[in-house]
Design a protein around this motif. Sequence first.
Motif, PDB file in Angstrom:
ATOM      1  N   ILE A  45      52.132  38.691  71.341  1.00 48.88           N
ATOM      2  CA  ILE A  45      52.726  37.387  71.591  1.00 48.88           C
ATOM      3  C   ILE A  45      51.879  36.324  70.903  1.00 48.88           C
ATOM      4  N   LEU A  46      52.454  35.668  69.900  1.00 49.18           N
ATOM      5  CA  LEU A  46      51.740  34.610  69.190  1.00 49.18           C
ATOM      6  C   LEU A  46      51.848  33.284  69.931  1.00 49.18           C
ATOM      7  N   HIS A  47      50.809  32.481  69.790  1.00 48.29           N
ATOM      8  CA  HIS A  47      50.749  31.158  70.422  1.00 48.29           C
ATOM      9  C   HIS A  47      50.236  30.175  69.380  1.00 48.29           C
ATOM     10  N   THR A  48      50.849  28.999  69.325  1.00 48.02           N
ATOM     11  CA  THR A  48      50.337  27.948  68.461  1.00 48.02           C
ATOM     12  C   THR A  48      50.188  26.672  69.280  1.00 48.02           C
ATOM     13  N   GLU A  49      49.111  25.933  69.018  1.00 43.76           N
ATOM     14  CA  GLU A  49      48.764  24.809  69.881  1.00 43.76           C
ATOM     15  C   GLU A  49      49.805  23.693  69.876  1.00 43.76           C
ATOM     16  N   ASN A  50      50.661  23.644  68.833  1.00 38.81           N
ATOM     17  CA  ASN A  50      51.700  22.618  68.825  1.00 38.81           C
ATOM     18  C   ASN A  50      52.949  23.048  69.599  1.00 38.81           C
ATOM     19  N   GLY A  51      52.891  24.222  70.273  1.00 41.33           N
ATOM     20  CA  GLY A  51      53.924  24.547  71.233  1.00 41.33           C
ATOM     21  C   GLY A  51      54.971  25.555  70.838  1.00 41.33           C
ATOM     22  N   LEU A  53      55.685  29.884  71.232  1.00 42.09           N
ATOM     23  CA  LEU A  53      55.215  31.117  71.856  1.00 42.09           C
ATOM     24  C   LEU A  53      56.189  32.235  71.518  1.00 42.09           C
ATOM     25  N   GLY A  54      55.659  33.365  71.076  1.00 45.07           N
ATOM     26  CA  GLY A  54      56.510  34.496  70.732  1.00 45.07           C
ATOM     27  C   GLY A  54      56.100  35.107  69.410  1.00 45.07           C
ATOM     28  N   ARG A  55      57.063  35.348  68.528  1.00 45.94           N
ATOM     29  CA  ARG A  55      56.757  35.912  67.217  1.00 45.94           C
ATOM     30  C   ARG A  55      57.471  35.110  66.147  1.00 45.94           C
ATOM     31  N   PRO A  80      63.434  36.891  67.358  1.00 45.18           N
ATOM     32  CA  PRO A  80      64.082  36.884  68.674  1.00 45.18           C
ATOM     33  C   PRO A  80      63.074  36.875  69.820  1.00 45.18           C
ATOM     34  N   GLY A  81      63.322  36.008  70.812  1.00 40.51           N
ATOM     35  CA  GLY A  81      62.460  35.907  71.977  1.00 40.51           C
ATOM     36  C   GLY A  81      61.457  34.776  71.929  1.00 40.51           C
ATOM     37  N   ALA A  82      61.249  34.169  70.766  1.00 45.88           N
ATOM     38  CA  ALA A  82      60.288  33.072  70.647  1.00 45.88           C
ATOM     39  C   ALA A  82      60.853  31.806  71.275  1.00 45.88           C
ATOM     40  N   ALA A  83      59.941  30.904  71.695  1.00 43.23           N
ATOM     41  CA  ALA A  83      60.379  29.699  72.402  1.00 43.23           C
ATOM     42  C   ALA A  83      59.451  28.536  72.092  1.00 43.23           C
ATOM     43  N   PHE A  84      59.993  27.322  72.266  1.00 40.97           N
ATOM     44  CA  PHE A  84      59.196  26.098  72.149  1.00 40.97           C
ATOM     45  C   PHE A  84      58.755  25.656  73.544  1.00 40.97           C
ATOM     46  N   PHE A  85      57.610  25.015  73.624  1.00 41.66           N
ATOM     47  CA  PHE A  85      57.225  24.407  74.885  1.00 41.66           C
ATOM     48  C   PHE A  85      56.321  23.207  74.609  1.00 41.66           C
ATOM     49  N   HIS A  86      56.046  22.424  75.660  1.00 40.69           N
ATOM     50  CA  HIS A  86      55.370  21.141  75.503  1.00 40.69           C
ATOM     51  C   HIS A  86      53.932  21.314  75.020  1.00 40.69           C
ATOM     52  N   HIS A  87      53.502  20.372  74.179  1.00 44.56           N
ATOM     53  CA  HIS A  87      52.141  20.384  73.646  1.00 44.56           C
ATOM     54  C   HIS A  87      51.103  20.424  74.771  1.00 44.56           C
ATOM     55  N   ALA A  88      51.329  19.653  75.833  1.00 41.29           N
ATOM     56  CA  ALA A  88      50.375  19.623  76.947  1.00 41.29           C
ATOM     57  C   ALA A  88      50.286  20.981  77.637  1.00 41.29           C
ATOM     58  N   ASP A  89      51.417  21.654  77.781  1.00 44.03           N
ATOM     59  CA  ASP A  89      51.405  22.995  78.379  1.00 44.03           C
ATOM     60  C   ASP A  89      50.669  23.980  77.486  1.00 44.03           C
ATOM     61  N   SER A  90      50.813  23.791  76.173  1.00 42.41           N
ATOM     62  CA  SER A  90      50.113  24.651  75.230  1.00 42.41           C
ATOM     63  C   SER A  90      48.601  24.532  75.402  1.00 42.41           C
ATOM     64  N   PHE A  91      48.119  23.291  75.547  1.00 42.89           N
ATOM     65  CA  PHE A  91      46.683  23.099  75.730  1.00 42.89           C
ATOM     66  C   PHE A  91      46.224  23.601  77.098  1.00 42.89           C
ATOM     67  N   SER A  92      47.079  23.527  78.100  1.00 38.32           N
ATOM     68  CA  SER A  92      46.735  24.088  79.403  1.00 38.32           C
ATOM     69  C   SER A  92      46.569  25.601  79.305  1.00 38.32           C
ATOM     70  N   MET A  93      47.409  26.221  78.508  1.00 39.28           N
ATOM     71  CA  MET A  93      47.296  27.659  78.286  1.00 39.28           C
ATOM     72  C   MET A  93      45.987  27.993  77.582  1.00 39.28           C
ATOM     73  N   MET A  94      45.617  27.173  76.586  1.00 35.62           N
ATOM     74  CA  MET A  94      44.368  27.369  75.858  1.00 35.62           C
ATOM     75  C   MET A  94      43.151  27.191  76.756  1.00 35.62           C
ATOM     76  N   ARG A  95      43.137  26.109  77.511  1.00 43.28           N
ATOM     77  CA  ARG A  95      41.977  25.776  78.334  1.00 43.28           C
ATOM     78  C   ARG A  95      41.877  26.625  79.583  1.00 43.28           C
ATOM     79  N   GLY A  96      43.000  27.212  79.997  1.00 45.77           N
ATOM     80  CA  GLY A  96      43.012  27.979  81.239  1.00 45.77           C
ATOM     81  C   GLY A  96      42.640  29.436  81.102  1.00 45.77           C
TER      82      GLY A  96
END
Length: 226
Positions: A45-51, A53-55, A80-96
């Motif tokens: 599962i790939l993640h990018t800080e600008n929001g 998630l997926g491939r 297929p299966g990849a999604a966008f999400f909020h920048h703030a949530d992305s950083f929460s994922m990184m910091r958490g």
Amino acid sequence: MNIEERVALAGRVAEAVPEGAYLNLGIGLPTLVANRLGTEDKEVILHTENGVLGRWIDAPEGEQDSDLINAGKVPIKLLPGAAFFHHADSFSMMRGGHLDICVLGAFQVSASGDLANWHTGDPQAVPAVGGAMDLAIGAQQIFVMMDHVDRQGKPKIVRTLTYPPTGLGCVTRIYTNMGTFEPIQHGSKVKALYINPELTFDQVQQQTGVEIDFSMLSETCRGSSL
């Protein structure tokens, strides 16, 4: 590095990513890893800080969308299966601590795993830390992808950093065009896991700013491509 060397380096990193990993790819060289993961061998599962998630892969010619980019502002095509999400949530994922591995570029890495990748100290340079500090302390493992030496031919694996640090003792593994290495916490050496078969141990050591422990390898058996 030429493009063939960059692609080969990305392939070595992709091979080391385990099944089920949540993987962040930083800007520059690390973005190439997305195209080398394949889609059938294992789930990553790939993640990018600008929001995102997926491939994804680099967007083919004619399919680029300037609103659909990775952290390096390179247009991507979602699988297929990849999604966008909020920048703030992305950083929460990184910091958490929710990322298993982060792959970053670097100006320098020290023998004890200290990372410098946001500023060279040049007063004319524009600092560009982005989310690197958050990733350096938040991801479970940090892989670094970089040229073995800088544009002036100076080693980028060093005993101690001479550039402003991004994170201390955070680097797990270093991937360069000359080999794969692991820092030793509070150590004065780096451990070689793989050496480019076109090079001798002496050639690699001469281009490295710290002593290399080659004990896992031999001149006739260079180990795996980890």
